[in-house]
Design an enzyme around this catalytic site. Structure first.
Site, PDB file in Angstrom:
ATOM      1  N   GLN A 396     -76.897  77.118  32.343  1.00 25.00           N
ATOM      2  CA  GLN A 396     -76.378  76.030  31.535  1.00 25.00           C
ATOM      3  C   GLN A 396     -76.000  76.466  30.123  1.00 25.00           C
ATOM      4  O   GLN A 396     -75.311  75.752  29.409  1.00 25.00           O
ATOM      5  CB  GLN A 396     -77.412  74.900  31.414  1.00 25.00           C
ATOM      6  CG  GLN A 396     -77.785  74.282  32.744  1.00 25.00           C
ATOM      7  CD  GLN A 396     -79.012  74.934  33.324  1.00 25.00           C
ATOM      8  OE1 GLN A 396     -79.124  76.153  33.344  1.00 25.00           O
ATOM      9  NE2 GLN A 396     -79.944  74.118  33.810  1.00 25.00           N
ATOM     10  N   SER A 414     -72.082  88.542  32.656  1.00 22.84           N
ATOM     11  CA  SER A 414     -71.755  89.680  31.807  1.00 22.84           C
ATOM     12  C   SER A 414     -73.011  90.394  31.319  1.00 22.84           C
ATOM     13  O   SER A 414     -72.990  91.608  31.092  1.00 22.84           O
ATOM     14  CB  SER A 414     -70.905  89.225  30.614  1.00 22.84           C
ATOM     15  OG  SER A 414     -71.570  88.244  29.856  1.00 22.84           O
ATOM     16  N   ASP A 460     -68.554  87.270  24.405  1.00 20.08           N
ATOM     17  CA  ASP A 460     -69.875  87.535  24.980  1.00 20.08           C
ATOM     18  C   ASP A 460     -70.129  89.031  25.088  1.00 20.08           C
ATOM     19  O   ASP A 460     -71.207  89.535  24.753  1.00 20.08           O
ATOM     20  CB  ASP A 460     -69.986  86.914  26.371  1.00 20.08           C
ATOM     21  CG  ASP A 460     -70.142  85.411  26.319  1.00 20.08           C
ATOM     22  OD1 ASP A 460     -70.204  84.867  25.200  1.00 20.08           O
ATOM     23  OD2 ASP A 460     -70.178  84.778  27.387  1.00 20.08           O
TER      24      ASP A 460
END
Length: 655
Positions: A396, A414, A460
């Site tokens: 989430q 990732s 990210d």
């Protein structure tokens, strides 16, 4: 294909040291050729070589070239090891002063056996336990280039460049542009040392005699002539740092030359690797990648904007690598389920978690890593390993541009890729110079987009690589020119208390990205283009606020970031669950924004007296609430494993 092992060195340095040794421990080695010295597990050094090249699927014949002084030793070895005695070639020399030299010995083999094929030349003056070199990778790289091939490695810390042949290599074409034999300080900034390990094309063999100066001199003179004076291009392939080469290689034609390794090097190697095999047969390598929260600028990172994000130690993905006989990828018991309690159990798990776990990420990363090293001219050992992973990152925290039921968390994916890559780099001694941080972030993204067809962005991956508090500029100019943006690590001292809240069930978080990208790419959405420019401006102002420790301004900018995002994406796209969390945070006077694509909110509460009530309110609303622990990379640096420390303290590499 033909393989030639050239072991024509007279070993005078080693024999003198053995005779002068007063301990009496090495007297039984007097007169023994260097290649026949006992190695690990009782095997002779040449035994390892023969195991490597004794492959009929690769070679039609294998030859061994020695001198008259040591010929009988190698003849006896050949009969004991099923090596064809008729393929042991004698160059006729009996003293060091009469030696033919490496180039002349090479010419002798080619001429006497009428060989017409590519040649791989290796001077094996090193002793190493790593005898499983991936030669097929070298051959493929050689055949992909229109010239000769030379192997090099990066000097260890404290190793002087004046003791080695140094090469300068173009990082883009891998062409060796210059060779310097043992240069003095200041002549070159390169720390890339040449190993006497070459691949020469069959059409170039006729030019061996052109370098008459090299017939008796060390191979550095011939290398210098090959690189600096020949017109044909010479390309370079890199050995990973810490890999010590004895001279075991497989190729079209291989020449392995045992040179001047002395008794101290031999005993150091034998002691070091015997201890390693006994005490540390398979030391695990454990690496983590941590979750990040976007503090400012997102989602403009996908639109040539600017962002600031922070990695936190609360959530992580961890990968463990252990050397093993076979390469094994271990399924995670929760994320890669293969057994279910019932059909209803399978339905519920699949509905909530999706169909694809982390195992595919391990496999895709390994595949991309091998491909990257091959394309970049980095030679790997043929070591196998077992990989397993674990994670506590809730999906989430940040999601993809797909409905939740079809995917897992973007950062979860990732992070597993990033942690796997860290393990592989440590296992194969791949350095930051081999795979720089900006390129590493691109690598992680490419694993997901190219191999697994996952829609994702760079932010990210950049934070996973750099860790800490990172300012990122993804402007089109930078991306077009370099292939990556400008990434700046910021000071993490005395940060204010950030918190995170996320939905326990993210089914109503909305389809966050909607059609914004299409509108931005087409240029039809003036509002979208202006919003992305404003996100970047907010990020620059937030950077100043962070540097000045102006938390009040930072909190205001976080609120502005959310309101701008709300204007562009609309409440319908943001989803009722996200909006409810934002309203709840503002009720307690906390700044709040989305840290990623949706499903979670990050906040900055400057009134510490409100934190307890804020936590309680979120928990009563069915949300998960936690205070974030910023990850400071300076304090989180991974200590070197015993394996790496042993590699650094072991014998040096190269001529």
């Amino acid at each position: 294909m033909i393989c030639i092992l050239l072991v024509a060195g007279h070993g005078t340095v080693l024999e003198t040291q053995i005779k002068n040794d007063t301990t009496g421990l090495y007297g039984h080695l007097a007169g023994v050729p260097k290649a026949l010295l006992p190695g690990i597990g009782g095997k002779k050094i040449l035994d390892f070589w023969w195991e490597t090249v004794n492959m009929r699927q690769l070679f039609t014949d294998v030859y061994l070239v020695t001198n008259a002084d040591k010929y009988k030793h190698y003849e006896r070895w050949a009969t004991a090891n099923d090596f064809p005695v008729e393929n042991v070639v004698n160059d006729g020399s009996t003293r060091l002063e009469d030696r033919l030299g490496a180039v002349a010995d090479l010419e002798l083999v080619i001429r006497s056996r009428a060989l017409h094929d590519d040649v791989m030349v290796i001077a094996g003056d090193m002793l190493s336990a790593d005898q499983n070199f991936d030669v097929a990778q070298v051959i493929r790289f050689f055949r992909s280039k229109p010239g000769e091939l030379m192997i090099y490695y990066e000097l260890e810390e404290g190793e002087s460049s004046s003791s080695r042949g140094i090469v300068e290599v173009c990082p883009h074409t891998h062409r060796i542009t210059r060779f310097l034999e043992k240069p003095e300080g200041g002549l070159t900034a390169s720390r890339l040392a040449s190993v006497v390990f070459y691949c020469i094309r069959r059409n170039s063999l006729s030019h061996l005699s052109d370098s008459s100066a090299c017939t008796r001199r060390p191979d550095g003179a011939w290398t210098e002539w090959l690189v600096n004076h020949r017109q044909l291009e010479v390309f370079g392939m890199k050995l990973p740092s810490g890999f010590q080469l004895i001279g075991q290689v497989v190729g079209v034609i291989i020449i392995i030359i045992v040179m001047t390794t002395g008794l101290p090097d031999y005993t150091k190697w034998l002691t070091h690797y015997s201890t390693k095999k006994r005490d540390h047969p398979a030391e695990p390598i454990v690496c983590r990648s941590y979750a990040r929260v976007g503090l400012m600028g997102n989602p403009s990172d996908g639109f040539n904007g600017k962002t600031i994000a922070m990695s936190v130690s609360n959530f992580w993905a961890e990968v463990t690598l252990v050397e093993s006989a076979a390469l094994v990828l271990v399924p995670h018991p929760l994320n890669d389920p293969t057994a279910f309690g019932s059909l209803q159990d399978l339905f519920c798990i699949s509905r909530k978690e999706g169909y694809l776990g982390g195992l595919r990420l391990l496999q895709a990363t390994c595949k991309k890593f091998y491909q990257f090293c091959s394309n970049q001219g980095i030679a790997l050992t043929k070591q196998n390993f077992t990989l397993r992973y674990d994670t506590n990152i809730p999906r989430q925290v940040t999601v993809l541009e797909l409905p939740h039921l079809e995917t897992q968390a973007s950062f979860l994916l990732s992070a597993i890729v990033s942690a796997t890559l860290k393990c592989l780099m440590k296992f194969y001694s791949i350095t930051d110079n081999d795979l720089p941080k900006p390129i590493r972030a691109n690598f992680i993204l490419n694993v997901e987009t190219d191999e697994l067809f996952i829609t994702a962005g760079l932010q990210d991956r950049v934070v996973q690589v750099y860790e800490g508090l990172v300012y990122m500029d993804f402007s089109r100019t930078l991306m077009d020119e370099h292939g990556y943006g400008s990434y700046v690590s910021m000071d993490m001292g005395a940060l204010p208390p950030f918190w995170l809240a996320y939905l326990s069930d993210p089914s109503d978080s909305g389809r966050i990205h909607s059609n914004i990208r299409q509108r931005w790419l087409s240029g039809s959405g003036t509002l979208v283009v202006e919003a992305m420019r404003t996100f970047a401006e907010l990020t620059d102002r937030a950077r100043v606020a962070l540097e000045n420790r102006d938390w009040t301004t930072l909190a205001q900018l976080m609120d502005q970031n959310f309101e701008l995002r709300r204007t562009v994406y609309t409440d319908e796209c943001l989803g009722p669950g996200n909006l409810k969390m934002v309203r709840l945070a503002k009720k307690f006077g906390s700044a709040v924004k989305l840290p990623g694509s949706g499903g979670a909110v990050v906040g900055l509460c400057l009134d510490p007296t409100q934190l307890v009530a804020l936590r309680q309110a979120f928990q009563e609303a069915g949300r998960v609430f936690c205070l974030l622990t910023p990850l400071n990379p300076a304090a989180n640096a991974d200590p070197p494993t015993q394996r790496q420390a042993a590699q650094r303290s072991g014998p040096g590499t190269g001529p």
